[in-house]
Design an enzyme around this catalytic site. Sequence first.
Site, PDB file in Angstrom:
ATOM      1  N   SER A 164     -49.440  40.537  20.985  1.00 24.56           N
ATOM      2  CA  SER A 164     -48.772  40.550  19.521  1.00 24.56           C
ATOM      3  C   SER A 164     -48.144  41.624  19.263  1.00 24.56           C
ATOM      4  O   SER A 164     -47.267  41.873  18.263  1.00 24.56           O
ATOM      5  CB  SER A 164     -49.945  40.499  18.601  1.00 24.56           C
ATOM      6  OG  SER A 164     -50.118  39.061  18.056  1.00 24.56           O
TER       7      SER A 164
ATOM      8  N   HIS B  64     -52.441  42.334  10.422  1.00 26.57           N
ATOM      9  CA  HIS B  64     -51.582  41.921  11.773  1.00 26.57           C
ATOM     10  C   HIS B  64     -50.294  41.949  11.523  1.00 26.57           C
ATOM     11  O   HIS B  64     -49.313  42.478  12.084  1.00 26.57           O
ATOM     12  CB  HIS B  64     -51.929  40.617  12.174  1.00 26.57           C
ATOM     13  CG  HIS B  64     -51.522  39.987  13.476  1.00 26.57           C
ATOM     14  ND1 HIS B  64     -50.224  39.590  13.759  1.00 26.57           N
ATOM     15  CD2 HIS B  64     -52.248  40.147  14.880  1.00 26.57           C
ATOM     16  CE1 HIS B  64     -49.916  39.168  15.092  1.00 26.57           C
ATOM     17  NE2 HIS B  64     -51.351  39.712  15.635  1.00 26.57           N
TER      18      HIS B  64
ATOM     19  N   ASP C 224     -45.286  36.201  10.436  1.00 26.75           N
ATOM     20  CA  ASP C 224     -46.815  36.694  10.659  1.00 26.75           C
ATOM     21  C   ASP C 224     -47.808  36.427   9.434  1.00 26.75           C
ATOM     22  O   ASP C 224     -47.653  35.547   8.692  1.00 26.75           O
ATOM     23  CB  ASP C 224     -46.837  38.153  11.036  1.00 26.75           C
ATOM     24  CG  ASP C 224     -47.635  38.689  11.884  1.00 26.75           C
ATOM     25  OD1 ASP C 224     -48.983  38.802  11.725  1.00 26.75           O
ATOM     26  OD2 ASP C 224     -47.233  38.927  13.166  1.00 26.75           O
TER      27      ASP C 224
END
Length: 760
Positions: free
Chosen positions: A542, A214, A138
Amino acid sequence: MAGIWPLAVLLLLSLSISTAAKQTYIVHMKHNTKPDSFPTHHDWYTASLQSLASTPDSLLYTYTNAFDGFAASLSVEEVELLKKSQSVVDVYEDTLYSLHTTRTPAFLGLNTDLGPLDGRHALDINQASNDVIVGVLDTGVWPESKSFSDSGMPEIPTRWKGECEPGPDFSPKLCNKKLIGARYFSKGYNMASRGRGYLKKPREIESPRDRDGHGTHTASTAAGSQVANASLLGYASGTARGMATHARVASYKVCWTSGCFGSDILAGMDRAIADGVDVLSLSLGGGSAPYYRDTIAIGAFTAMERGIFVSCSAGNSGPSIASLANVAPWIMTVGAGTLDRDFPAYALMGNKKRFAGVSLYSGAGMGGKPVGLVYNKGGNSTSNLCMPGSLEPKLVRGKVVICDRGINPRVEKGAVVRDAGGVGMILANTAESGEELVADSHLLPAVAVGRKIGDVIREYVKSDPNPTAVLSFEGTVLNVRPSPVVAAFSSRGPNLVTREILKPDLIGPGVNILAAWSETIGPTGLETDTRKTQFNIMSGTSMSCPHISGVAALLKAAHPTWSPSAIKSALMTTAYVIDNTNSSLQDAAGSALSNPWAHGSGHVDPHKALSPGLVYDISTDEYIAFLCSLDYTIEHVQAIVKRPNITCSRKLSNPGDLNYPSFSVVFANNRVVRYTRELTNVGAAGSTYEVDVTRLPAVQVTVNPSKLVFKNVGDKLRYTVTFVSEKGASLTGRSEFGAILWRNAQHQVRSPVAYSWTQL
């Protein structure tokens, strides 16, 4: 003759090529053709490129696990020369992938005792989870987050070969017994930054640290430690925790501000496999492509072969059909659904009508006095979307602005309204997003509403000479009904790469998810957002992907000998398709019922997955037979499986004959489709199962045998399903859905069936 020239001859020819613009390519090599004069493949690749290219740093990565070959900075002329070599299978241009951007454990039942499991309790599974390592590819990690506290954790497993790499803003000492690995891969990103004009942003600090948020969010969702009193600015207050709180976390930073480059992703997967992860979680992807051209699919195949479970997000391109990413059958493809938690907010119109929506706005509010309401005012054609520069301050100053959802980010619309002098925003869905509501931490008072309410408010503004509105906010509410609901943004089937494999595989929580956050960026991600928070609420596949990754880690702990395919089967065949109102799952895209092209096998159920009764297991050789049944060359198959002696002497009669836990039946110039499946008993000895089939007017389904008797644990029994379509040209282009269910008193092993008619 050129096609069989040796690499050395081609390299000499290349010396006359002038230096041209270069970019990153991934070169697939015939691994077994390395000359004996080179000690390693890295030496071979290095020497080859030094002869081919004038710059010594052309070689970016040497892949040893996930792929046979290397990534390099090459000119078009050099690529053409490489393609002529007998040692080169093919050369691919680097691909840009994108990210698929504390109530969840309770919603999944993970805050309660998991119950007895072959004499084991939750405490035993938690203890076993200490030996499970979840690798997350990520945007990196924020190591200071309390979600990565190692309090009470035992020593790191001795088999672990990973490490924490230093960077200008990252010390290896920040890692601990929870966060046991942190690496970064930036060579593909760097090459693109130099060579592609669209990457204009300043160069980033190269380190494992997450400056996007994220990666921290996904890693803590999968395996974050428990953190009390977590919230986003007061919203979703409670204890935040990952799915597998006792598992270890290893972070591989492969994504940067411009996206995630295939060469970096492949390098991250290559390293994670070598480091010794048990689960790989990738909340990123691109479009559909043949498996031999899909970077993630190629890396995931090796991971699967090494016993590593790979979970990937399905994509956020719904509700468009055939919009899936990451559809290889050895990958768990995860869609998104809602929780039973919401963040209600209200818009009161001047005509006294009050409409409900959602919001995570946490400021002072706009008071109780109504103000003017405007929509699509002025000469700019994009003012309805509230695009940057589209609003005229003289028309919106001091007013609430209606903004249509779509095109630009939702939170950016609010910033555009604020900068133009507006005091509030109503974010109204259009037909594309339907009734799905996603809450955001807006910079000004804002309420998101569905399409139907949005249409009513838009009509009110047009018909009332003096429209007004006032917005209010109610905080957090629980036990929302119905839930779960399939998110409108969640990508849909059918699977265009292989129509005979049903995708997505299942859905997990992916709307308004609270998890840890990077403290270098505000909750909206906008540069103008100066707020800092340790947790943030986000939505997307996600977010659903790491939920499944974490649950898979629990299953790995409970059943350490199970293959990735067995774990996948357990998750799929125990998933549920009934919501908390005892009705079939709904689809937020249109308030209609969902189907397996949207939710796959259903919504994950961790409790039942721990004890599925039966599993559909798939060996590496069976996956190879599946690949050989596709319209691929031997070289294409070799690119995926990385074995030089592949002959495809064994292939499936139909790709749908793979021992998959779901069925996709395609009638194309045929009225009869026959699939064979094999079930393995992982429940009690002496178990008997009987079959139950969803009956449809258009298809006759016969299962033989209709009863399976497993004498021992580990027994394997086969059954054959024959699907016969009714006659009639009117079926072309049609789709139907059903299920095949093996049941006894203790277990229900359910497989969805998707039927499609392409030609009859």
